[in-house]
Scaffold this motif. Structure first.
Motif, PDB file in Angstrom:
ATOM      1  N   TRP A 159       0.841  -1.195   0.000  1.00 22.00           N
ATOM      2  CA  TRP A 159       0.000   0.000   0.000  1.00 22.00           C
ATOM      3  C   TRP A 159       0.874   1.241   0.000  1.00 22.00           C
TER       4      TRP A 159
ATOM      5  N   VAL B 150      -3.166   3.312  -2.427  1.00 23.73           N
ATOM      6  CA  VAL B 150      -3.358   2.421  -3.565  1.00 23.73           C
ATOM      7  C   VAL B 150      -2.401   1.242  -3.442  1.00 23.73           C
TER       8      VAL B 150
ATOM      9  N   ASN C 114      -0.993  -1.736  -6.015  1.00 19.86           N
ATOM     10  CA  ASN C 114      -0.919  -2.292  -7.368  1.00 19.86           C
ATOM     11  C   ASN C 114      -0.342  -3.699  -7.263  1.00 19.86           C
TER      12      ASN C 114
ATOM     13  N   GLU D 104      -4.271  -5.922 -11.205  1.00 20.78           N
ATOM     14  CA  GLU D 104      -5.333  -5.195 -10.527  1.00 20.78           C
ATOM     15  C   GLU D 104      -4.755  -4.190  -9.537  1.00 20.78           C
ATOM     16  N   SER D 105      -5.552  -3.170  -9.228  1.00 20.42           N
ATOM     17  CA  SER D 105      -5.194  -2.148  -8.258  1.00 20.42           C
ATOM     18  C   SER D 105      -6.332  -2.017  -7.263  1.00 20.42           C
ATOM     19  N   TRP D 106      -5.984  -1.723  -6.028  1.00 24.93           N
ATOM     20  CA  TRP D 106      -6.963  -1.536  -4.957  1.00 24.93           C
ATOM     21  C   TRP D 106      -6.788  -0.145  -4.386  1.00 24.93           C
TER      22      TRP D 106
ATOM     23  N   ARG E 165      -8.078   2.485  -1.092  1.00 21.17           N
ATOM     24  CA  ARG E 165      -8.719   2.507   0.228  1.00 21.17           C
ATOM     25  C   ARG E 165      -8.450   3.829   0.942  1.00 21.17           C
TER      26      ARG E 165
ATOM     27  N   ARG F 202     -13.038  -1.349   0.106  1.00 15.75           N
ATOM     28  CA  ARG F 202     -11.949  -1.052  -0.832  1.00 15.75           C
ATOM     29  C   ARG F 202     -12.505  -1.142  -2.245  1.00 15.75           C
ATOM     30  N   LEU F 203     -11.964  -0.330  -3.114  1.00 15.63           N
ATOM     31  CA  LEU F 203     -12.381  -0.344  -4.513  1.00 15.63           C
ATOM     32  C   LEU F 203     -11.335  -1.070  -5.333  1.00 15.63           C
ATOM     33  N   ARG F 204     -11.787  -1.937  -6.243  1.00 19.90           N
ATOM     34  CA  ARG F 204     -10.883  -2.700  -7.103  1.00 19.90           C
ATOM     35  C   ARG F 204     -10.980  -2.181  -8.525  1.00 19.90           C
TER      36      ARG F 204
ATOM     37  N   TRP G 117      -7.042   1.934 -13.649  1.00 23.23           N
ATOM     38  CA  TRP G 117      -6.385   2.806 -12.673  1.00 23.23           C
ATOM     39  C   TRP G 117      -5.452   3.806 -13.366  1.00 23.23           C
TER      40      TRP G 117
END
Length: 70
Positions: free
Chosen positions: A16, A31, A33, A38-40, A42, A51-53, A59
């Protein structure tokens, strides 16, 4: 990922990160990566909340558009 960070991949992927523009109190977003594509995203003040994916392409597109570099 459309951006290559050779030599920095261990620091870039899999942890993170908080924006360089964060307030001293840490009130910002983070964020994560992943090399899986994929990226997350929060809230740094409430990291256990939702959390958003995003796909890494989504992204990087968001970052490009938000910086006005389109």
């Amino acid at each position: 990922m459309s951006e290559t960070r050779a030599g920095e991949s261990s620091a870039f992927f899999g942890r993170w990160r908080t924006s360089h523009y964060s307030y001293e109190t840490g009130a910002c977003c983070e964020v994560l990566n992943l090399t899986t594509g994929e990226s997350w995203f929060r809230d740094s003040q409430n990291p256990e909340a939702a959390r958003l994916r995003f796909d890494n392409f989504e992204w990087t597109t968001f970052l490009t558009l938000s910086k006005g570099a389109f």
